[in-house]
Structures are given as structure tokens and as C-alpha cells.
Design a protein around this motif. Structure first.
Motif, PDB file in Angstrom:
ATOM      1  N   LEU A  65      11.018  26.033  19.088  1.00 30.77           N
ATOM      2  CA  LEU A  65       9.800  25.798  18.315  1.00 30.77           C
ATOM      3  C   LEU A  65       8.627  26.540  18.941  1.00 30.77           C
ATOM      4  O   LEU A  65       8.554  26.695  20.169  1.00 30.77           O
ATOM      5  CB  LEU A  65       9.531  24.292  18.279  1.00 30.77           C
ATOM      6  CG  LEU A  65       8.285  23.752  17.595  1.00 30.77           C
ATOM      7  CD1 LEU A  65       8.583  22.368  17.000  1.00 30.77           C
ATOM      8  CD2 LEU A  65       7.140  23.631  18.580  1.00 30.77           C
ATOM      9  N   LEU A 104      11.241  31.692  12.330  1.00 26.80           N
ATOM     10  CA  LEU A 104      11.705  30.444  12.944  1.00 26.80           C
ATOM     11  C   LEU A 104      12.225  29.439  11.938  1.00 26.80           C
ATOM     12  O   LEU A 104      12.932  28.497  12.327  1.00 26.80           O
ATOM     13  CB  LEU A 104      10.567  29.812  13.750  1.00 26.80           C
ATOM     14  CG  LEU A 104      10.115  30.598  14.984  1.00 26.80           C
ATOM     15  CD1 LEU A 104       8.695  30.238  15.352  1.00 26.80           C
ATOM     16  CD2 LEU A 104      11.038  30.342  16.160  1.00 26.80           C
ATOM     17  N   GLY A 153      11.020  25.179  12.861  1.00 24.01           N
ATOM     18  CA  GLY A 153      10.669  25.793  14.134  1.00 24.01           C
ATOM     19  C   GLY A 153       9.202  26.092  14.333  1.00 24.01           C
ATOM     20  O   GLY A 153       8.833  26.775  15.295  1.00 24.01           O
TER      21      GLY A 153
END
Length: 349
Positions: A252, A288, A292
Motif C-alpha cells: 500500500l 496498485l 493498494g
């Protein structure tokens, strides 16, 4: 109001400086800085990472440094390393300040995922004890002691060297590929944090150190308060390659609100358009994915955007996400749920 869980603040410096007035500062506010309990409630913040940070003897607020950062290009020298004996009193004072906030009954220092969820459900602020730069941790035994005291998140470096690794200097335009890899002590630190369930924070770490953590760590990779290098060529921001490594680990990135890490020109002047933050979020989401991306404000540690001057203004950012077409479920993930999910994957319990 959509709840917000924030990846980074520097409020504890203000609390420690307030001394006997710390509880009053927290409970009533003082119209200074970016945070206090009334403004957290107004902004919908339910918790976040409260950083312990040791100041350098000569900081980034002196006139010459500020002038340089307002007028890129700039490349400020790294501050010198700080010995653990000099760092420890600062770290203890800020940890004690966080404990003082807990004694008000309005905040809990959370140590596991179940406690995090229980605190939020009870309406108290969920505070994660984080250390930004490991100067105060002299050896693995000290890390175990800090873990017992409540430390659950650690950045091996701030933007200066430690015995564990090397931070990036404040520079624009600049790659984060500055300096050496982790030291042998740094590699041991990664392994010990993994064993204890302490989240490792890659914000401020240089690219060589980032690569070492990615190779050594068995936990998701996390940058608590960083931006997108493709949009702002600050040494503090993450390249697309780094973002892909974080994505591959199930990790993350918390978007930093610091204006100089958001503005394409890198100037340390207030960001004038929250649409720039949306462009950073869009870029992060593209690499992501929806699980994320989160927020990492750097409240009380950076110059904020014009329309996001403090924590009470967080609904303006939520509204900007809505205006950009983000659905309510995605907004809630970015604002709160992704941090909680990440911690459940990193911590025990």
C-alpha cells in the motif's frame, strides 16, 4: 461522513512541547498546527499513525533551506546522523506524550488489528505508535523493548543516515536512487520487524534500501506518506517501478499531502488545485489497484494544500474524489478501509 484513517502525522512534537498543557492542547485545540481532537472529529478522522521523530540540530525551516525549496532546482545536503544516546530523550518524550493522550480516555494506542477495530467502533481515536527514523533504536533488544511499549510501525530512516540505512535528500528534480543499500544492521532490523509484526515504512528510504527491504521482507511493502515520481520528480516520491513492486507484494501507498511532493514544479508553496491530488490518486490506482491506495497526510509535518489547511478540511478531499467520479465504496477504501486491511495482513491478531 466517510471515516478517514491517516498514514502519517507529526502531532506528537507539538504535544511533547506543550508539557503540562498537552491534554488541553489535544482536547480543546489551540488554533495552531493541523491537528487536535475537535478538528479530528470535524474532519471524520478515526485514527492514524502518530510519528515519533527526532529533529536534526539544523532543520529544513531555516531561511536558506526554505528559499531553496521554494525555487527549484534544489538538492539539500543530508543532515548528519544522530547517535542513539542523543535521539533517545526525544523519542521517549514523544512516546510519553502519546501515552498522555491515551490517559484522556479519548484515544487508544492500538497494538493489534482487533484492538484497532474495537477502538474505532467505540468512538475513540485509534493511534498507532510509529517511529520515523530508527535513531533511538540502538540494537535488536531495544526494538523488542519498544515493541512491548506499543511500537507497531517503523521507518528505518528519515532523510538522513542511520546505522540501518540511508534516506533520500530533499531534492527536485531528482531520482530516489541516492546512496547505499541497507547496512548489515538494517538487514537484521527488517528480519526482526517481520518476526515481531512491526510494519516497515519505506517512505524516506532511498531506492537501494527499498530494494533490500523488498528482497528481505515477507510482509507487504508499505510507503506511508509518499507521492508519484512520474507526476512530481521529487527524490521523496516513488517511481513506477517501485509502485509495481509494492503492488506485487500486496502492499500500500498513503498519498502525502505535502504540497512540494504533489506540485509538478516541486515548489514548496501551497498546492492551489486539489485536482493535482486526484491525478496522483489516479496514477496510484492504475498501478496498485483499489486495495493498494490510501492517505498519508503528513499533518503537522509539511506545508498543506491551500484548500486542505488542516484535518478539519478532509471532507473537501472526499468531495474532490466524488467530483472525479470515484464511487462511495472506492472512496471509503482509500480513506479508511485499505489501511485497516493492510494492518490485518501485517500484524498478528
Amino acid at each position: 461522513m466517510i471515516p478517514v484513517f491517516d498514514g502519517h502525522n507529526d502531532f506528537l512534537q507539538r504535544v511533547a512541547a506543550a508539557g503540562p498543557q498537552a491534554a488541553r492542547l489535544w482536547l480543546e485545540g489551540d488554533d495552531q498546527g493541523h491537528m487536535d481532537l475537535p478538528r479530528l472529529k470535524a474532519g471524520g478522522m478515526v485514527g492514524g499513525f502518530f510519528a515519533i521523530w527526532v529533529p536534526s540540530p539544523a532543520g529544513l525551516t531555516d531561511h536558506a533551506a526554505v528559499h531553496a525549496m521554494e525555487n527549484p532546482p534544489f538538492d539539500l545536503p543530508l543532515p548528519p546522523a544522530i547517535h542513539p544516546d542523543a535521539a533517545l530523550p526525544h523519542a521517549f518524550a514523544q512516546a510519553a506524550a502519546l501515552l498522555a493522550l491515551e490517559r484522556t480516555g479519548t484515544l487508544d494506542i492500538v497494538r493489534d488489528a482487533a484492538g484497532l477495530r474495537a477502538t474505532i467502533a467505540a468512538g475513540r481515536i485509534a493511534a498507532i505508535m510509529h517511529m520515523e527514523g530508527a535513531e533511538a533504536i540502538s540494537d535488536p533488544d531495544a526494538l523488542h523493548l519498544w515493541h512491548r511499549a506499543g511500537l507497531r510501525s517503523l521507518g528505518p530512516v528519515w532523510s538522513r543516515p542511520t546505522q540501518y540505512g540511508h534516506g533520500v535528500p530533499f531534492a527536485h528534480p531528482s531520482s530516489p536512487d541516492r546512496g547505499k543499500a541497507l547496512t548489515p544492521q538494517g538487514r537484521t532490523l527488517v528480519q526482526t520487524c517481520n518476526a515481531l509484526g512491526i510494519m516497515l515504512d519505506l517512505s524516506h528510504l532511498n531506492e537501494a534500501g527499498f530494494n533490500d527491504v523488498a528482497r528481505l521482507s515477507d510482509a507487504p511493502l508499505v510507503a506511508s506518506h509518499s507521492g508519484v515520481h512520474a507526476l512530481c520528480e521529487s527524490s521523496r516520491n516513488l517511481t513506477d517501478r517501485q509502485l509495481r513492486q509494492i503492488a506485487d507484494s500486496g502492499g500500500l501507498v498513503g498519498l502525502n499531502f505535502a504540497s512540494s511532493f504533489l506540485r509538478p514544479d516541486g515548489r514548496r508553496l501551497p498546492l492551489e488545485d486539489l485536482g493535482v491530488m486526484i491525478r496522483h490518486l489516479d496514477h496510484l490506482l492504475a498501478i496498485l489497484g483499489e486495495e493498494g491506495v490510501a492517505l498519508g497526510s503528513d499533518f503537522d509535518g509539511a506545508l498543506m494544500p491551500r484548500d486542505l489547511p488542516d484535518v478539519a478540511a478532509l471532507p473537501r478531499l472526499i468531495d474532490a474524489m466524488r467530483g472525479a467520479g470515484y464511487g462511495e465504496a472506492l472512496i471509503r477504501k482509500i480513506a479508511c478501509d485499505n489501511w485497516i486491511g493492510l494492518l490485518e495482513r501485517t500484524w498478528w491478531g
